[in-house]
Design an enzyme around this catalytic site. Sequence first.
Site, short mmCIF file in Angstrom:
data_model
loop_
_atom_site.label_atom_id
_atom_site.label_comp_id
_atom_site.label_asym_id
_atom_site.label_seq_id
_atom_site.Cartn_x
_atom_site.Cartn_y
_atom_site.Cartn_z
CG HIS A 190 10.21 5.23 13.55
ND1 HIS A 190 10.57 3.94 13.85
CD2 HIS A 190 9.05 5.12 12.85
CE1 HIS A 190 9.67 3.10 13.39
NE2 HIS A 190 8.73 3.79 12.76
NE ARG B 31 6.28 -10.91 0.43
CZ ARG B 31 5.49 -10.83 1.51
NH1 ARG B 31 5.60 -11.73 2.48
NH2 ARG B 31 4.59 -9.88 1.60
NE ARG C 167 -1.68 -1.64 3.60
CZ ARG C 167 -1.85 -2.83 4.20
NH1 ARG C 167 -2.88 -3.59 3.91
NH2 ARG C 167 -0.97 -3.24 5.09
CD GLU D 11 13.80 3.39 14.76
OE1 GLU D 11 13.81 3.25 13.52
OE2 GLU D 11 12.75 3.45 15.45
NE ARG E 239 9.14 -1.68 12.09
CZ ARG E 239 8.16 -0.78 11.94
NH1 ARG E 239 8.37 0.33 11.25
NH2 ARG E 239 6.97 -0.99 12.46
C1 8YV Z 1 4.89 3.42 14.68
C2 8YV Z 1 5.40 2.46 12.58
O1 8YV Z 1 3.92 2.53 14.96
O2 8YV Z 1 3.28 2.03 11.76
C3 8YV Z 1 4.41 1.60 11.95
O3 8YV Z 1 4.77 0.45 11.62
O4 8YV Z 1 6.54 2.16 12.64
C4 8YV Z 1 5.00 3.70 13.20
O5 8YV Z 1 3.81 4.20 12.70
C5 8YV Z 1 4.72 4.66 15.36
O6 8YV Z 1 6.00 5.16 15.35
C6 8YV Z 1 4.18 4.54 16.75
O7 8YV Z 1 5.10 4.18 17.63
#
Ligand code: 8YV
Length: 322
Positions: A287, A183, A162, A269, A240
């Site tokens: 992030h 993939r 998405r 992080e 990530r």
């Molecule tokens: C975190 C994220 O959830 O949606 C994700 O996978 O990495 C971010 O949106 C957000 O940083 C809340 O901690």
Amino acid sequence: MTGIHAADESGRPELLAVAPLMPFLMEALRRHYTVHDRIHMSDPAAFAGVAPRIRGIVANGEAKVPRELMAQLPRLEIISVFGVGYDGVDVAAAHERGVPVTNTPEVLNDDVADLAIGLMIAVARRIPQADRFVRANEWPSGPIALSRKVSGSRLGVVGMGRIGQAIAQRAAAFRMEIAYTARSPRANVNYTYYPDAVSLAAVVDFLVVITPGGAATRGMIDARVLRALGPEGYLVNVARGSVVDEPVLIDALRDGVIAGAGLDVFANEPHVPEALRSMPNVVLTPHIGSGTRQTREAMGQLTFDNLRAHFTGAPLLTPVDA
Ligand code: 8YV
């Protein structure tokens, strides 16, 4: 904060929050549930006392929910993740026990895609450096060095889900030539597909990483990919930190193997290596992909609604498959 509403229900299920939650979400949860905030880490003795009663876990995209933690929660019924990524949750262990896991897809596509494009333009046009140049009053001594054009150049998207598609749609407006790897080829997109990140990196100027985290993609962006991207190429990571081999990236940036990088996620992080923080050819953000009030409110509502659906016997809104 508006928006989070729930029918009154008798009895207050007990939840374990395993990560720091947005205050508005914690307040809303506490109006309807008994929430134990990270006591499994802060107060193991107290946790042992309430663990037999915990019926739900609330996590975020970065949180760890291993099999060992679930094993201590005999009445666990649901895991609701405030985030689209859930690579820290042992979904297989949850599903073995019939415990559904939910996340917050779709509502953050725009923000993460906007930041990916933003980081791409910021690192290529050296916007933070130019801002510092003006603030340091260096402009009167002469013009700043020319930078790299973005429009019309070649974009490679690693991960065409998405958010990958939202990034590609934005890049199309910049008349970028778009290719991707995933993939498997996606039937609903008409960009050129490459079977792996190395062959994709070899034919693009900008490589944007937006794959899920976890074992399947760990270290996917390695030395071979960065060499293929080349000395004129730029890497952007909004997925990530685990997807990129960070020490290899640091060497590549230092040695000119690639031209620069825009990074919103990191291996450990919130700790970012000093080597990266002192580099002139990178743009770093903490992030913040989904980090807008509007999006985090929508993520909070969806996290809450999945819990409410479960505890009122309604169908879950966004359960994850695996
Ligand atoms: C975190 C994220 O959830 O949606 C994700 O996978 O990495 C971010 O949106 C957000 O940083 C809340 O901690």
